[in-house]
Every structure is written in structure tokens, then in C-alpha cells.
Design a protein around this motif. Sequence first.
Motif, PDB file in Angstrom:
ATOM      1  N   MET A 166       0.815  -1.225   0.000  1.00  0.00           N
ATOM      2  CA  MET A 166       0.000   0.000   0.000  1.00  0.00           C
ATOM      3  C   MET A 166       0.841   1.264   0.000  1.00  0.00           C
ATOM      4  SD  MET A 166      -3.306  -0.615   2.477  1.00  0.00           S
ATOM      5  CE  MET A 166      -3.224  -2.203   3.283  1.00  0.00           C
ATOM      6  N   GLU A 167       1.999   1.230   0.639  1.00  0.00           N
ATOM      7  CA  GLU A 167       2.815   2.428   0.812  1.00  0.00           C
ATOM      8  C   GLU A 167       3.268   3.022  -0.530  1.00  0.00           C
ATOM      9  OE1 GLU A 167       3.551   4.217   3.299  1.00  0.00           O
ATOM     10  OE2 GLU A 167       3.327   3.009   5.117  1.00  0.00           O
ATOM     11  N   GLY A 168       3.279   4.325  -0.595  1.00  0.00           N
ATOM     12  CA  GLY A 168       3.694   5.018  -1.810  1.00  0.00           C
ATOM     13  C   GLY A 168       5.119   4.730  -2.225  1.00  0.00           C
ATOM     14  N   VAL A 169       5.973   4.497  -1.254  1.00  0.00           N
ATOM     15  CA  VAL A 169       7.379   4.334  -1.619  1.00  0.00           C
ATOM     16  C   VAL A 169       7.615   3.021  -2.373  1.00  0.00           C
ATOM     17  CG1 VAL A 169       8.166   3.231   0.524  1.00  0.00           C
ATOM     18  CG2 VAL A 169       9.722   4.685  -0.787  1.00  0.00           C
ATOM     19  N   HIS A 171       5.516   1.859  -4.494  1.00  0.00           N
ATOM     20  CA  HIS A 171       5.165   2.217  -5.876  1.00  0.00           C
ATOM     21  C   HIS A 171       6.382   2.797  -6.584  1.00  0.00           C
ATOM     22  CE1 HIS A 171       3.840   4.437  -9.318  1.00  0.00           C
ATOM     23  NE2 HIS A 171       4.226   5.552  -8.729  1.00  0.00           N
ATOM     24  N   GLU A 172       7.010   3.756  -5.937  1.00  0.00           N
ATOM     25  CA  GLU A 172       8.143   4.430  -6.577  1.00  0.00           C
ATOM     26  C   GLU A 172       9.268   3.444  -6.904  1.00  0.00           C
ATOM     27  OE1 GLU A 172       9.431   7.768  -4.268  1.00  0.00           O
ATOM     28  OE2 GLU A 172       7.482   8.763  -4.349  1.00  0.00           O
ATOM     29  N   ASP A 463      11.907  16.646   2.783  1.00  0.00           N
ATOM     30  CA  ASP A 463      10.690  16.240   3.493  1.00  0.00           C
ATOM     31  C   ASP A 463      10.094  14.948   2.927  1.00  0.00           C
ATOM     32  OD1 ASP A 463      10.651  18.273   5.325  1.00  0.00           O
ATOM     33  OD2 ASP A 463       9.090  19.443   4.339  1.00  0.00           O
ATOM     34  N   TYR A 464      10.131  14.805   1.627  1.00  0.00           N
ATOM     35  CA  TYR A 464       9.561  13.604   1.005  1.00  0.00           C
ATOM     36  C   TYR A 464      10.354  12.346   1.393  1.00  0.00           C
ATOM     37  CZ  TYR A 464       6.337  15.808  -2.463  1.00  0.00           C
ATOM     38  OH  TYR A 464       5.310  16.467  -3.087  1.00  0.00           O
ATOM     39  N   ARG A 466      12.449  11.999   4.132  1.00  0.00           N
ATOM     40  CA  ARG A 466      12.994  12.106   5.482  1.00  0.00           C
ATOM     41  C   ARG A 466      13.124  10.744   6.174  1.00  0.00           C
ATOM     42  NH1 ARG A 466      13.772  16.082   9.199  1.00  0.00           N
ATOM     43  NH2 ARG A 466      13.444  15.349  11.311  1.00  0.00           N
ATOM     44  N   PHE A 659       7.416  31.348   6.178  1.00  0.00           N
ATOM     45  CA  PHE A 659       7.612  30.854   4.823  1.00  0.00           C
ATOM     46  C   PHE A 659       8.128  31.955   3.909  1.00  0.00           C
ATOM     47  CE2 PHE A 659       4.403  27.735   6.378  1.00  0.00           C
ATOM     48  CZ  PHE A 659       5.178  26.606   6.225  1.00  0.00           C
TER      49      PHE A 659
ATOM     50  N   GLY B 168       5.078   8.743  -5.287  1.00  0.00           N
ATOM     51  CA  GLY B 168       4.424   7.718  -4.476  1.00  0.00           C
ATOM     52  C   GLY B 168       3.103   8.158  -3.889  1.00  0.00           C
ATOM     53  N   VAL B 169       2.997   9.437  -3.575  1.00  0.00           N
ATOM     54  CA  VAL B 169       1.772   9.863  -2.900  1.00  0.00           C
ATOM     55  C   VAL B 169       0.561   9.784  -3.827  1.00  0.00           C
ATOM     56  CG1 VAL B 169       1.953  12.348  -3.366  1.00  0.00           C
ATOM     57  CG2 VAL B 169       0.878  11.533  -1.262  1.00  0.00           C
ATOM     58  N   ALA B 394      -4.534   5.820   9.408  1.00  0.00           N
ATOM     59  CA  ALA B 394      -3.840   5.050   8.373  1.00  0.00           C
ATOM     60  C   ALA B 394      -3.624   3.625   8.906  1.00  0.00           C
ATOM     61  CB  ALA B 394      -2.536   5.725   7.991  1.00  0.00           C
ATOM     62  N   ILE B 433      -2.649   1.864   4.732  1.00  0.00           N
ATOM     63  CA  ILE B 433      -1.288   2.151   5.204  1.00  0.00           C
ATOM     64  C   ILE B 433      -0.651   3.130   4.225  1.00  0.00           C
ATOM     65  CG2 ILE B 433       0.892   1.085   5.904  1.00  0.00           C
ATOM     66  CD1 ILE B 433      -0.874  -1.470   6.442  1.00  0.00           C
ATOM     67  N   ARG B 434      -1.164   4.355   4.287  1.00  0.00           N
ATOM     68  CA  ARG B 434      -0.842   5.388   3.296  1.00  0.00           C
ATOM     69  C   ARG B 434      -0.791   6.728   4.027  1.00  0.00           C
ATOM     70  NH1 ARG B 434      -5.697   2.788   0.890  1.00  0.00           N
ATOM     71  NH2 ARG B 434      -5.043   1.232  -0.646  1.00  0.00           N
ATOM     72  N   GLU B 435       0.276   6.971   4.770  1.00  0.00           N
ATOM     73  CA  GLU B 435       0.341   8.126   5.651  1.00  0.00           C
ATOM     74  C   GLU B 435       0.400   9.447   4.891  1.00  0.00           C
ATOM     75  OE1 GLU B 435       2.403   5.508   5.740  1.00  0.00           O
ATOM     76  OE2 GLU B 435       1.814   4.447   7.565  1.00  0.00           O
ATOM     77  N   PHE B 436       1.265   9.508   3.892  1.00  0.00           N
ATOM     78  CA  PHE B 436       1.424  10.761   3.150  1.00  0.00           C
ATOM     79  C   PHE B 436       0.128  11.060   2.379  1.00  0.00           C
ATOM     80  CE2 PHE B 436       4.453  12.985  -0.140  1.00  0.00           C
ATOM     81  CZ  PHE B 436       3.962  14.216   0.232  1.00  0.00           C
ATOM     82  N   VAL B 460       6.179   8.694  14.803  1.00  0.00           N
ATOM     83  CA  VAL B 460       7.407   8.478  14.028  1.00  0.00           C
ATOM     84  C   VAL B 460       7.117   8.570  12.527  1.00  0.00           C
ATOM     85  CG1 VAL B 460       7.400   5.952  13.707  1.00  0.00           C
ATOM     86  CG2 VAL B 460       9.566   7.139  14.127  1.00  0.00           C
ATOM     87  N   PHE B 461       5.886   8.234  12.146  1.00  0.00           N
ATOM     88  CA  PHE B 461       5.550   8.276  10.725  1.00  0.00           C
ATOM     89  C   PHE B 461       5.066   9.657  10.272  1.00  0.00           C
ATOM     90  CE2 PHE B 461       5.051   3.613  11.644  1.00  0.00           C
ATOM     91  CZ  PHE B 461       6.304   3.306  11.153  1.00  0.00           C
ATOM     92  N   ASP B 463       7.149  11.574   9.729  1.00  0.00           N
ATOM     93  CA  ASP B 463       8.176  11.714   8.691  1.00  0.00           C
ATOM     94  C   ASP B 463       7.629  11.398   7.303  1.00  0.00           C
ATOM     95  OD1 ASP B 463      10.228  12.527  10.302  1.00  0.00           O
ATOM     96  OD2 ASP B 463      11.250  10.598  10.379  1.00  0.00           O
ATOM     97  N   TYR B 464       6.783  10.389   7.209  1.00  0.00           N
ATOM     98  CA  TYR B 464       6.243  10.000   5.907  1.00  0.00           C
ATOM     99  C   TYR B 464       5.340  11.102   5.336  1.00  0.00           C
ATOM    100  CZ  TYR B 464       7.439   4.924   5.863  1.00  0.00           C
ATOM    101  OH  TYR B 464       8.077   3.708   5.810  1.00  0.00           O
ATOM    102  N   ARG B 466       5.361  14.460   6.233  1.00  0.00           N
ATOM    103  CA  ARG B 466       5.823  15.786   6.613  1.00  0.00           C
ATOM    104  C   ARG B 466       5.499  16.854   5.569  1.00  0.00           C
ATOM    105  NH1 ARG B 466       9.364  17.903  10.275  1.00  0.00           N
ATOM    106  NH2 ARG B 466      10.471  19.687   9.453  1.00  0.00           N
ATOM    107  N   ALA B 467       5.633  16.484   4.313  1.00  0.00           N
ATOM    108  CA  ALA B 467       5.356  17.473   3.263  1.00  0.00           C
ATOM    109  C   ALA B 467       3.876  17.853   3.267  1.00  0.00           C
ATOM    110  CB  ALA B 467       5.770  16.928   1.901  1.00  0.00           C
ATOM    111  N   ARG B 470       3.498  20.390   6.062  1.00  0.00           N
ATOM    112  CA  ARG B 470       4.027  21.685   5.596  1.00  0.00           C
ATOM    113  C   ARG B 470       3.013  22.397   4.707  1.00  0.00           C
ATOM    114  NH1 ARG B 470       8.041  24.612   2.001  1.00  0.00           N
ATOM    115  NH2 ARG B 470       9.374  25.574   3.544  1.00  0.00           N
ATOM    116  N   HIS B 502      11.203  13.972  16.468  1.00  0.00           N
ATOM    117  CA  HIS B 502      10.025  14.416  15.725  1.00  0.00           C
ATOM    118  C   HIS B 502       9.337  15.642  16.311  1.00  0.00           C
ATOM    119  CE1 HIS B 502      11.050  10.443  14.394  1.00  0.00           C
ATOM    120  NE2 HIS B 502      10.417  10.702  13.267  1.00  0.00           N
TER     121      HIS B 502
END
Lengths: 687, 687
Positions: A166-169, A171-172, A463-464, A466, A659, B168-169, B394, B433-436, B460-461, B463-464, B466-467, B470, B502
Motif C-alpha cells: 500500500m505504501e507510496g514508496v 510504488h516508486e 521532506d519527502y 525524510r 515561509f 508515491g503519494v 492510516a 497504510i498510506r500516511e502521506f 514516528v511516521f 516523517d512520511y 511531513r510534506a 508543511r 520528531h
Amino acid sequence: KAGWSDVDIRAVDTARVLAADAVQKTGNGHPGTAMSLAPAAYLLYHNVMRIDPADPHWLGRDRFVLSCGHSSLTQYIQLYLSGYGLELDDLKALRTWGSLTPGHPEVGHTTGVEITTGPLGSGLASSVGMAMAQRRQRGMFDPNAKKGSSPFDHHIWVLASDGDIMEGVTHEASALAGHQELGNLTVIYDQNTISIEDKTEISFSEDVGKRYEAYGWNVETINWRGDGNGSTYVEDVDALLAACERSRSASRPTLIILRTIIAWPSPTKQDTGKSHGSALGDAEIAGLKEALGFDPKKTFEVGRDVITHTRRSLKERAKAAKKEWDVDYKAWRKANADGAALLDRLVAKELPAGLDKAVPSFPADAKGLATRAASGKVLTALADVVPELWGGSADLAESNNTTMDGQPSFIPTGKQTREWSGGPYGRTLHFGIREFGMGLILNGIALQGLTRPYGGTFLVFSDYMRAAARLAAIQQLGVTFVWTHDSIGLGEDGPTHQPIEHLAALRVIPDFDVVRPADANETAAAWVAILRNDRPAGLCLSRQALPTQDPKVAKIANVAKGAYILREASTGTPDVILIATGSEVGLAMSAAEALEKGKIATRVVSMPCREWFERQSKSYQEKVLPTAVKARVSVEAGVPMGWRELVGDAGEIIAIDHFGASADAATLFREFGFTPEKVVAAAKKSL
Amino acid sequence: KAGWSDVDIRAVDTARVLAADAVQKTGNGHPGTAMSLAPAAYLLYHNVMRIDPADPHWLGRDRFVLSCGHSSLTQYIQLYLSGYGLELDDLKALRTWGSLTPGHPEVGHTTGVEITTGPLGSGLASSVGMAMAQRRQRGMFDPNAKKGSSPFDHHIWVLASDGDIMEGVTHEASALAGHQELGNLTVIYDQNTISIEDKTEISFSEDVGKRYEAYGWNVETINWRGDGNGSTYVEDVDALLAACERSRSASRPTLIILRTIIAWPSPTKQDTGKSHGSALGDAEIAGLKEALGFDPKKTFEVGRDVITHTRRSLKERAKAAKKEWDVDYKAWRKANADGAALLDRLVAKELPAGLDKAVPSFPADAKGLATRAASGKVLTALADVVPELWGGSADLAESNNTTMDGQPSFIPTGKQTREWSGGPYGRTLHFGIREFGMGLILNGIALQGLTRPYGGTFLVFSDYMRAAARLAAIQQLGVTFVWTHDSIGLGEDGPTHQPIEHLAALRVIPDFDVVRPADANETAAAWVAILRNDRPAGLCLSRQALPTQDPKVAKIANVAKGAYILREASTGTPDVILIATGSEVGLAMSAAEALEKGKIATRVVSMPCREWFERQSKSYQEKVLPTAVKARVSVEAGVPMGWRELVGDAGEIIAIDHFGASADAATLFREFGFTPEKVVAAAKKSL
């Protein structure tokens, strides 16, 4: 065919019971997947992978990646059964202080663990890096050997879960693995359709096989569930073995979708979310043991025949594989003296001699150049000297200056483009617009052990990626993240692209070095220091030109210390110290000149890396920043957080705590208060 | 059929020329996509979308998302042509200080821009949130209306680029959009196969259509390139219009793959990476203008007939659509008095009365409960009072305590599971399971304007995602990120799951509130304060039970100030101040007791949110942390960075500056120095 004897089957059932017992004893953990994946894991260790428990760092070994790291017992129990050094007491100490069996597998902590996993998706993504590194290493050392005949040939095996998919990473990384045609990568995807919120159907209904076919993977489905009902569950390990063997000789990566029932054959908790991340309870475990013919009154029951068999049979298999490999390896060494010398250097984790001389030196120059441009020149200069160094960018090669001039792209021959030529053994990496995937792939390359990777994007997009930087830090990998466009100095792209908080946000990651050189010579020095340290580092570089300071001062010996006196106060004893990093060092130098004209003795400390400075002796730190000098000003185009520690109560902080905006860099620096006048005023206030 | 007249076609060509001129004038920017997407963008604004430039916040409007935000000119030029308030001078001021046309579109800055985009993937991912919010809002206000007949029906239109598709997002969000069967979402994917590294084939060869089919999307391909060669390029807007119209009535999301040539019809730079992100140059622009029948000597040439036509025709179309909608809307208001009252409250961005009373109060209790558990109770208590509040997790619902008891899941009826019942208008979100993806979807929900979303995962996630945090901060969206398991106190899962850096890393994000309540009552108060602030916030909650402090002190009025005196020194004048957050407040209270026994007058300041405290008056800040008291100790189970600012040169910082370990929480706190004895020793040192 796997040809398992009764004792092999008993070993698999023993693994299930040990998983249940270990979690029950600790009171928490993840039993379900370790139970249902026990046959697949046993098959990998005992029938599939080329490994040697007696030589866990064997150059020719296959790699195993447990992407579903929460199921660490899947691996720990196999390490125990295989003879990697774990014993029953270690399993009993699961998830407790100081044990060899922490909650998630940790490389460097438990022998036989190749990668620290846990954050979902990270293992699978890094495995793509391992596969890329294997190909690159083969290209460096043995490019002409027939497929499967080189001592540098090996395969990457991954166990992944629904969460990983499921995680985006993933996919990448999976898209890139398909693109790169990584035939040396097999992912067994444990499709048990259970996660913490129970049936994954609540949020997950895609056709995963079709998706991976779209990436260019081979996809095989092995359905142990039959019609999905536990009554027809058949663990057909022969089918799984056949699929694994097919994948080993494939020309593309393989996804084996293995349809399992989590916690099989736990009597009432199989196929439920309850078995995923909690102890099963005594009654359930008793039922499990009865179903498998174990004594419900005993815990951690392992037949002597089982452990003797599993360790001995693997030892024999390893011995034979090793013997065969040794012949090839010796022949290769004999025929490749230069390659063998290089290999020995890389295995010893040594750098080539003369690194200092290899990097360019830049004369002092008020106009100067962008540190990203300097970095590009340094990389090109290092290309021949440091063959283990390679890298690229997430589609920003020209902006990040990450290409070593003239080096071929790492790309299947048929996928070269008009702009990029290369081949499967090339050196310039193209990650596409996949920053997080890039980060975890870099980690995988470093874990593979022989080469030194780097990868670039804009600093704001740290950030992407991290979580990848964090995992590089946890694993202490020699990965360099090249992050350019490192402040509002990037100008017109505006607030979404201007890093404000990123330097501070990266500095807080433990064991991670944030390096921000002030000019071209500091950039060259930073690369040398980074390579020597062999630790994870983020190299933050400017888009805009920065004046080149005196090369006799901005030199490796100074930069490697993290902070140094770039300009001493005219009197030798500073009234005030200006501490600056990166693009603000030039500003501090201008301000110092103005202050000195006003008879204020001003020292400028350039601080390219706080973490390096913190590792220096107290006496060196005191020399650079004497306690007696309370008047201090920090200057950095980022958030103020963290600078009070260095400037103290009396100090002033020139920073930006909001910002950015879309305009040219000169306007932004002026409007946001990064001017010599502001620094001078702050210095006077601090006095 | 689009039925474009010559003046429409001239308007499209005018858009291309304006894009080239604007970038050329500024000297930098992205002309290529704005040129080739001009017909698609014009079609959306003039033939497809239900919008009204005179009423840009119209409740019934369609939403437009430019996911390829770097091509901001695509939108700015349409806003100019459509009469949203931008004029030629604004286009001439592209990417300059103070202009309405910054490098990337910024919501709240330029009228007609619905979302700030730029970071690739973010627009597409947030559009999924907009589509989910549209469905939820319809369910809240007008659930029984026939499809397409409700004033709450509208459609989300997205322009996306190759880069968006690689990220990935977008995988995460697109998979969820397919799962959720979001028929109100259309993504036009501009497949020009050019990115910064020129031909995308260097890193990108997946079958995107097949991948989106695997997600459950409708996929249509419209190939303007013909055989791929510019000589057969035909911009068939009728085909695109037909696909858009089909997608409007679809029961699933639609991906329209539009194969274009970037920078068409630029004579020599079309179909190259050079036209992506750089000015084309005078000669190239002259060639472009000649090809399109414009005067190469003129810049920013817009025929009066063109601008008159485009603004007038859209005005007429908008008027008709608005009139029709008004009838439906008035009828709905008449028939739904309660709904209308609720709607008016939400449009006015007001909260219901009595929020203070709605949240539970918890009696003082040494054992207490986990703040994540308290948060779950608070959410359940708020469910009926604050109907606009909704959210989920998530895949960690049970761990994050993000489910309001008894609320239905937001899920297609056929996708309910044994654990979760609900329907398309449900309230409990399941992100997988798709935090971003979750983070950006939350932003999209908030942008839609009527509801207040929250979403949970482990700290901790963060981090996944963060963007996403922002972008929530940049856009100042009322999104609450629920981050539980907020320290080493989570215990056995070990270093990959234990947040260390974090809290600090999130505090450095400008305009973002990091909230870490100390107990159950602070948690209730924090929710009230967060809702009132309507700003982005991260609510950091403990896994472990925390003692409940005196509810008369740990109350909304105090917590909302960000820091307050939880325990005053016995003498009324503190010798030392202990400043703590979250789970360390209880520790500070124990230490204070010990210090007082040793006759050291000790104040404990609980600081649930530094950002809120920084917004208080100087006098309040001075009251809580008097300048005269230099002896201070901070206690927080995170990195030390940032605390020197509060404790000063004389102060001490109790923190952890290394990764955690796998063991039970009590052991970790003890081994890593979070004990009353250490706090007492630090306090004495500070005195």
C-alpha cells in the motif's frame, strides 16, 4: 520440488509454535505472520537462498529482506534454526532490553540480518537498491561473465506484506525496478488481506498483480487459500519453490503473490486482525499446539532432531554452494588482478590514496560560483579516482549537478534516450520524480556493501525522503543526500520550494550529518570529509553563486572539523564572533568588514557542519568559540531553532521564521533581513 | 462538441503566446506545459467546469486543481481570460515580489486558485480529499437527492503531469480514490513524456493506464500526438470534452490520459526538456508567434475581441448555471431548515456553542490513562456536537483511538467488512497504510471548506507525511494530525518506531502547532483549543498511561495558552522552574515534590504547545517564566534542540539525543535518564 521430510515439516510447525510462545512470553509482538509465513521463510533459507550461516558476510551470498519487519520472528526463528548464532534464549528475550531479538530486525545488531526494517515499504524499496548495486558491482568487476556464472551474481529475496504494497514508496521503487528490468529481485508478497484494522478490504481493493504487470514485473500468484476458506488451505511449498526458481533466471523482477491465512493454523484467531499484533493468549496457543501435535503444557518446545537437522542440512548445502563459488572466485581473482585489488580495498572499506589532491581547488573570487556547480566539478574530478562512487538525481540532474561528466547512465540498453546514453552497468542514476524511493534505494545500495551512492533533489523535498534519511542514520550507512537550492536563495519558485525549516529539521536526526559548505572550496573539502567519514550525510548546496573565500583557509583540514575561523579579528582577540553557514558566510564576511571599520574586532566562524564540530575536542571547540566571548551572532537563512545553544543568552540570531515568497533571490534576502546592516546591528546589540 | 469559434481558437493561441512572453520577461519559469495545455485548460474553464468568476467562493462550484503547479501560467492565464481579477500587468509581474502571480499557485493569495500546489503529487492527492469531502458534505446536507440534482453536487477537475504520476503519494491517493469509487473526480494526465531530464523514458516506462485500471479507475486515452511525430499533431478538443462529460456522470474516478507535445507549437523547442523550465529565448518566441499569426515584434499581445469574448461568454455561461443552481439551493434551504442553519454556521467558520461543556472532564488520578485513550473519549463526546468533525487513521484506528464510537465508516456500501459497517456518507475514514496520502487528503478535505478533518498514525511516521503537514501550514488549513505513540514510551517496537527528533522537527515548521498534552484533561482542552484555532496542528499523544493532574488547573483556559503553572512553588516564588511537556509532566511533578522536600521552591510549568505560548502577551509569558528565575530545567523525551531558548545559559535540558531501543517503556525511561533523580540533580545544577 522441495522434498521436505517429516522433520522439515516439524521444523516449520516448530517455527509457528515458537512465534506464538515468544510473543506470549514477552506479552506483546506480532505472532500471526510469523506463523503463516513459516513455510515460505523455511523454504527460502533451506531450499532457495544461497547463504552460509558460518560466513554471514560471504561476498556471494543472496540477500534476504524482511520488508514486513514487524514480523521479525519470521527471520529470528529461521536464524535460530539455520545456525546463525541465535539460540532459544534469544527468542525468549524477544523485544527486551539488550536482547539480540529487538522488535524489528536491526542490521549490525543481529547476525544474519541484512537490513533494518519496520517502517512499512522501506524494506522492499531498499531491496531495489540492493538489486541495482548487485548489477553495478558485477559490471565493475566481472561484466563479461555469462549470466549466473560470475561470483558477483546473486539474488535479492524479499518478504513483503499488504502494508508494504500500500505504501507510496513501494510504488516508486517498484516502478523503477520494473523499468530497470531487475531480474535479480524476487518479492514474495504475503497477501493475507489482514492488517491492524482487520480485513484490508476496508481500504484496499486494487488488483496488485495487474499493477505490478503495469510496472513491467513478472507476476505469479500462488493461492494457498484455495477458495479462501480455511478448510481448503494447502501450503503448497513445491509451487512456491518452482516460482522462486523461475524468478532466479528471469530477465525482469518477479512478484510472487502468495495468498495465505494469517496465523494459520491458530484455531480461532487465524484470519483476523487480532492475531496480527497481539499475543494470542494461553488458550489459543494451547489449541494451536494441539493442532500441530505439540504438548500444550510445554513452551519453546524444539525437538533435538529438528534443530540438529535444520542446522546440519543447511550447513551441508552451504558448503557445497560455497565450494562451487570459491572455484569461480579464485579463477576470477587470478584473471583480474586490478579488479581483485580494487575489491580488496572496497571490502576493507578503505578509500583510495590522494583524495585531497584529486579534488579541484578554486581561487578566491568575489563572484564565485554556486556550491551545486562546485559539487558537480568535484564529482567529475572524483570519477576516476573513486570508482565506487556513483549516483544521480530524482529528475533534477541539471539542477543538482549530480552527473559526473561523461559517465554512462545505469539503464537497460534499450531505454537510452537522446540525452542519456549508457547501459546496464552504467554509473549515472536516474530515479525519476521519486524522492523517497531514491532515498531508500540509496540505502539499499550502501547495504549491498561495495559502492558509495549519492542522490540529489531540492532541499525542500528532503521532506519527502525524510524517513529514508532516518533509516540511513539508524543503519549508519555511507549515503550522501545531495540537496541543492538550499534556501530562499533559490528565488522565484516561491514558498513551496524554499526550504526554511529543513536545515534544523535535518540536524535533529541523530547520527546524521548536515553539511552546508560556504563556497566552492568548502564544497570540495566537504566531499572529501564525507567520503572519509562513511556516515550518512546531507550535503546542502546553493542554487546561487557564492563568493569563493581564501582557499588557504577554506580547506579540508578546517572544513572536516565542522567549524573553523575563516577570518580572525584584526586584534587577534574578537569583540564579537559571527557564526555563519553556507550562503550566509559571505554575508558575515561583509558584515565583519563593516564592523572592523567601526573598530569592532570581529571573528567570522564558518560552520559547514555542526555535527562534525560537536565531535571535536573541547579544546578545539573552545579555540573557535571561546567561552569568554559572549557577543555572538549567528547568520543562517533558516529557522532560528538550535542557534541559541551556540550564541547564548547574550547572542543574536539572524534567521527566518516564516515561509518564503516568490521573487528574485536578492529581493528576498533584502526583504527578509539578510543584509550586512542587519548583521552589524545584531553584533552591536550583542556586545 | 466544444463548438469553438475562431476567437476561441485565437484565445487559446493567445494563452500560448502569453505563457512564452511572461516567462521571457521574468527570465525564468515554466513555459512549455502552459503552451501545450492551453487548449485543455481553456476547455475546462469555458466548456466544462461549473464556475463563476464573479462568485469565486460559490458553494456549488466545481473545483480546479493544477497538480503540475510549476505550470502556474496554465491557471493564471485562464484566470485572466475568464475575468477572475487578474490583468495583463499581473501576468507581466510573474514570479516577482508582491505579485498576484507567484511561481506556484497559492490559495488565498490569487482569487480563483483553490489550492497551493507545486510539490509534485500533492495536488492530485489533495483532490482525492476534495472529492471525499464533496461526498461527505452531500451526505450531511442532502443525502436523498438524485445524483446530479443536489446543490451539493459538484465535480473535481485535476490537471496532472508525468511527475505527479511518478510520485508515491499519487499512488496512495489514487488507490484510495479507486477504492472509494469517487465518480466526482476527473484527472487529466498530461502525458507529454518530458521532464527536467528530457525524455521521461530514461526512468519511467510503466503502463499508467493499466495501473489506474488496477486501482479501479475508468481510463480513457486521447492521443493528440497521433503517431508521436509533431507533423500529425491534432488538438482534438471535442474528444477531450466528450471524455470529460462522460467522466462527470461516472460511478468511478476517471483518468484521461492526454498525449501532448510540450511547448507545442514552439518551432525548435517543442517536445524537449529545454522548454520545460526555462525561458524560450527571443528567437524561439518570434518563431512561435509567426507560426500562430502573432506579431513577433509585440509582446503580451491580446486582441480586444479575444478578451471581450472570453470574459463575456464565461459570464453568460456562469449566469445560467448559477440561476439553475439557485433554484435548487433555495428549494433545499426551504425544505431543510436545520441543515441550512448548520450550513450557515459552517460557511461562517463558526463552532457550535458549548464546546467546553461537551468534552469530558477526568478526575485526578495517579494511575490515569493514556492521552491517546483520552483523545478517543473526547472525539466520541464531540461526535454529536461537532458534526463537521470527521476522520480516521492510516490503518491504526485501534492504536490511535481515532474512531468516534458508533459512527459509520465512510465506504462504498459493498466494501463494508465484518469489523466496519458504514456507507458512502459515513464518517470514519480508513486511509489504509498510506500516511502521506492521508495527510494530503486531509488537506483536500479542509480546502473543500465545510468540514474539519483529522487523521492518525504513529508520531514516528509524521516523517512520511511531513510534506503534507508543511502544505497544511502554508495554506493554513484546519487539519489535525493525530500522532500517537509519541516517545520511547511506546516501548518494545524499538528504534524504527520510537520518535526521538520528531517533536523538534515538527516545531520548526512555520505556522504549525505541535500540541503534546500531559494528561486526559489537557487532551480534552487541547481538542477544544485546536478546533477554536482552526489552524494546522499535530496532536502528539502517549501510548502509555499518564497520571491525571488536578482538573481545576489542567483546564481549557490554561492549556489554550500553550504553557501554564501546573504546580506553584511552595513559597510562591520559585527557586527553580521545571518545564515539561506531555508524558514528562508527571515526571516533573514527582521531581518537584522531591525538590520541595529538600527545601527548594519548585514551580512546574506544563507546556502543551510552544507555538500557542509564543502567541501570548509578553506579560503572560513573564508571569509563567519570570526572567529573574534563571534556574530552569526542561524535561521532554525528545532531542534537546530548541530548549536552550527557554532554559537559558544557566538552565539544564533533560532530553534524549540518540535513537531508542526495543524494551519496555519503564526500562527505557530509566536507562535513558528520565527519572526524578536526574531531574532533581539537573535542578540543583541549574541553581
